[in-house]
Design a protein around this motif. Structure first.
Motif, PDB file in Angstrom:
ATOM      1  N   CYS A  49      44.719  25.875  52.879  1.00 16.15           N
ATOM      2  CA  CYS A  49      44.922  27.335  52.822  1.00 16.15           C
ATOM      3  C   CYS A  49      44.669  27.881  51.419  1.00 16.15           C
ATOM      4  CB  CYS A  49      46.317  27.709  53.320  1.00 16.15           C
ATOM      5  SG  CYS A  49      46.579  27.298  55.055  1.00 16.15           S
ATOM      6  N   GLU A  50      43.574  27.418  50.825  1.00 18.09           N
ATOM      7  CA  GLU A  50      43.228  27.850  49.470  1.00 18.09           C
ATOM      8  C   GLU A  50      42.846  29.327  49.443  1.00 18.09           C
ATOM      9  OE1 GLU A  50      40.200  24.891  48.792  1.00 18.09           O
ATOM     10  OE2 GLU A  50      41.597  23.758  47.523  1.00 18.09           O
ATOM     11  N   THR A  51      43.025  29.925  48.274  1.00 16.04           N
ATOM     12  CA  THR A  51      42.652  31.324  48.057  1.00 16.04           C
ATOM     13  C   THR A  51      41.330  31.358  47.309  1.00 16.04           C
ATOM     14  OG1 THR A  51      44.965  31.967  47.989  1.00 16.04           O
ATOM     15  CG2 THR A  51      43.381  33.508  47.030  1.00 16.04           C
ATOM     16  N   TYR A  52      40.441  32.250  47.736  1.00 17.97           N
ATOM     17  CA  TYR A  52      39.094  32.343  47.184  1.00 17.97           C
ATOM     18  C   TYR A  52      38.817  33.768  46.713  1.00 17.97           C
ATOM     19  CZ  TYR A  52      38.490  28.121  50.007  1.00 17.97           C
ATOM     20  OH  TYR A  52      38.623  26.879  50.555  1.00 17.97           O
ATOM     21  N   ILE A  53      37.836  33.898  45.826  1.00 18.91           N
ATOM     22  CA  ILE A  53      37.286  35.208  45.493  1.00 18.91           C
ATOM     23  C   ILE A  53      35.772  35.123  45.634  1.00 18.91           C
ATOM     24  CG2 ILE A  53      39.163  35.832  43.935  1.00 18.91           C
ATOM     25  CD1 ILE A  53      37.168  35.446  41.606  1.00 18.91           C
ATOM     26  N   ARG A  54      35.178  36.244  45.953  1.00 21.34           N
ATOM     27  CA  ARG A  54      33.724  36.326  46.102  1.00 21.34           C
ATOM     28  C   ARG A  54      33.345  37.751  45.731  1.00 21.34           C
ATOM     29  NH1 ARG A  54      29.982  33.670  50.254  1.00 21.34           N
ATOM     30  NH2 ARG A  54      31.744  32.312  50.575  1.00 21.34           N
ATOM     31  N   PRO A  55      32.225  37.939  45.029  1.00 18.64           N
ATOM     32  CA  PRO A  55      31.800  39.310  44.741  1.00 18.64           C
ATOM     33  C   PRO A  55      31.762  40.131  46.036  1.00 18.64           C
ATOM     34  CG  PRO A  55      30.437  37.768  43.537  1.00 18.64           C
ATOM     35  CD  PRO A  55      31.288  36.951  44.485  1.00 18.64           C
ATOM     36  N   LEU A  56      32.293  41.329  45.972  1.00 18.48           N
ATOM     37  CA  LEU A  56      32.405  42.158  47.168  1.00 18.48           C
ATOM     38  C   LEU A  56      31.054  42.360  47.841  1.00 18.48           C
ATOM     39  CD1 LEU A  56      34.276  43.778  49.006  1.00 18.48           C
ATOM     40  CD2 LEU A  56      33.869  45.753  47.528  1.00 18.48           C
ATOM     41  N   ASP A  57      30.001  42.590  47.069  1.00 20.79           N
ATOM     42  CA  ASP A  57      28.668  42.779  47.662  1.00 20.79           C
ATOM     43  C   ASP A  57      28.241  41.561  48.472  1.00 20.79           C
ATOM     44  OD1 ASP A  57      28.504  45.290  46.549  1.00 20.79           O
ATOM     45  OD2 ASP A  57      27.188  44.684  44.896  1.00 20.79           O
ATOM     46  N   MET A  58      28.515  40.382  47.962  1.00 18.08           N
ATOM     47  CA  MET A  58      28.164  39.154  48.675  1.00 18.08           C
ATOM     48  C   MET A  58      29.029  39.000  49.928  1.00 18.08           C
ATOM     49  SD  MET A  58      28.367  35.187  47.442  1.00 18.08           S
ATOM     50  CE  MET A  58      27.109  35.314  46.187  1.00 18.08           C
ATOM     51  N   PHE A  59      30.315  39.295  49.800  1.00 14.85           N
ATOM     52  CA  PHE A  59      31.228  39.198  50.940  1.00 14.85           C
ATOM     53  C   PHE A  59      30.761  40.103  52.079  1.00 14.85           C
ATOM     54  CE2 PHE A  59      34.985  40.026  53.435  1.00 14.85           C
ATOM     55  CZ  PHE A  59      35.658  38.815  53.442  1.00 14.85           C
TER      56      PHE A  59
ATOM     57  N   LYS B  96      34.266  45.430  35.564  1.00 15.04           N
ATOM     58  CA  LYS B  96      34.636  46.358  36.642  1.00 15.04           C
ATOM     59  C   LYS B  96      34.019  45.974  37.986  1.00 15.04           C
ATOM     60  CE  LYS B  96      36.994  48.740  33.725  1.00 15.04           C
ATOM     61  NZ  LYS B  96      38.334  48.256  33.455  1.00 15.04           N
ATOM     62  N   GLU B  97      33.409  44.795  38.074  1.00 10.21           N
ATOM     63  CA  GLU B  97      32.864  44.323  39.346  1.00 10.21           C
ATOM     64  C   GLU B  97      34.010  44.081  40.318  1.00 10.21           C
ATOM     65  OE1 GLU B  97      29.865  40.962  41.237  1.00 10.21           O
ATOM     66  OE2 GLU B  97      30.566  40.687  39.193  1.00 10.21           O
ATOM     67  N   LYS B  98      33.787  44.424  41.585  1.00  9.49           N
ATOM     68  CA  LYS B  98      34.802  44.228  42.621  1.00  9.49           C
ATOM     69  C   LYS B  98      34.609  42.875  43.291  1.00  9.49           C
ATOM     70  CE  LYS B  98      35.559  49.086  43.577  1.00  9.49           C
ATOM     71  NZ  LYS B  98      35.585  50.126  44.621  1.00  9.49           N
ATOM     72  N   TYR B  99      35.732  42.240  43.597  1.00 14.01           N
ATOM     73  CA  TYR B  99      35.754  40.934  44.265  1.00 14.01           C
ATOM     74  C   TYR B  99      36.685  40.996  45.467  1.00 14.01           C
ATOM     75  CZ  TYR B  99      33.577  38.889  40.148  1.00 14.01           C
ATOM     76  OH  TYR B  99      32.717  38.579  39.133  1.00 14.01           O
TER      77      TYR B  99
ATOM     78  N   ARG C 157      42.310  35.170  55.834  1.00 11.19           N
ATOM     79  CA  ARG C 157      43.139  36.366  55.767  1.00 11.19           C
ATOM     80  C   ARG C 157      42.741  37.132  54.516  1.00 11.19           C
ATOM     81  NH1 ARG C 157      47.530  37.869  52.984  1.00 11.19           N
ATOM     82  NH2 ARG C 157      47.756  35.798  52.070  1.00 11.19           N
ATOM     83  N   ILE C 158      42.460  38.407  54.673  1.00  9.48           N
ATOM     84  CA  ILE C 158      42.137  39.248  53.523  1.00  9.48           C
ATOM     85  C   ILE C 158      43.408  39.438  52.701  1.00  9.48           C
ATOM     86  CG2 ILE C 158      41.382  41.554  52.775  1.00  9.48           C
ATOM     87  CD1 ILE C 158      39.145  39.888  54.056  1.00  9.48           C
ATOM     88  N   VAL C 159      43.302  39.168  51.394  1.00  8.96           N
ATOM     89  CA  VAL C 159      44.429  39.386  50.491  1.00  8.96           C
ATOM     90  C   VAL C 159      44.312  40.772  49.867  1.00  8.96           C
ATOM     91  CG1 VAL C 159      45.595  38.594  48.400  1.00  8.96           C
ATOM     92  CG2 VAL C 159      44.705  36.913  50.044  1.00  8.96           C
ATOM     93  N   ASP C 160      43.184  41.037  49.228  1.00  7.05           N
ATOM     94  CA  ASP C 160      42.988  42.341  48.586  1.00  7.05           C
ATOM     95  C   ASP C 160      41.616  42.363  47.922  1.00  7.05           C
ATOM     96  OD1 ASP C 160      43.576  44.933  47.776  1.00  7.05           O
ATOM     97  OD2 ASP C 160      45.445  44.375  46.790  1.00  7.05           O
ATOM     98  N   ILE C 161      41.275  43.491  47.335  1.00  8.60           N
ATOM     99  CA  ILE C 161      40.083  43.598  46.501  1.00  8.60           C
ATOM    100  C   ILE C 161      40.560  43.616  45.060  1.00  8.60           C
ATOM    101  CG2 ILE C 161      38.170  45.081  45.796  1.00  8.60           C
ATOM    102  CD1 ILE C 161      37.934  45.954  48.703  1.00  8.60           C
ATOM    103  N   ALA C 162      39.973  42.777  44.229  1.00  7.73           N
ATOM    104  CA  ALA C 162      40.312  42.710  42.806  1.00  7.73           C
ATOM    105  C   ALA C 162      39.162  43.285  41.999  1.00  7.73           C
ATOM    106  CB  ALA C 162      40.564  41.264  42.396  1.00  7.73           C
TER     107      ALA C 162
END
Length: 84
Positions: free
Chosen positions: A52-62, A39-42, A28-33
């Motif tokens: 049901c862990e929460t993850y982050i990934r660089p937006l470009d990689m995602f 200022k990199e977007k994740y 489930r998409i939570v948001d962009i951080a």
């Protein structure tokens, strides 16, 4: 550019390798951080399986395409796509 919105359900390309009746590799998409200094977007996303862990990934990689040289049998074009 492709866009995802909070609460959308997406699938990781490895979902093609598991039982389609499971919740494995669904998120489930939570948001962009935004990193406060660089200022990199994740992309922030939560698994819908296991703990049901929460993850982050660089937006470009995602947003990137699947490496079809490494995974030649995967049909999905992008690493993450909206689950239909």
């Amino acid at each position: 550019m492709r866009e995802f919105k909070p609460n959308q359900i997406v699938r990781h390309f490895k979902r093609e390798l598991v039982d389609p009746t499971s919740m494995d590799y669904l998120y489930r998409i939570v948001d962009i951080a935004i990193h406060s200094e660089s200022k990199e977007k994740y992309m922030v996303y939560q698994g819908l399986y296991g703990n049901c862990e929460t993850y982050i990934r660089p937006l470009d990689m995602f947003m990137s395409e699947v490496d079809h040289e490494k995974y030649p049998d995967i049909k999905q074009k992008y690493r993450f796509e909206i689950n239909s």
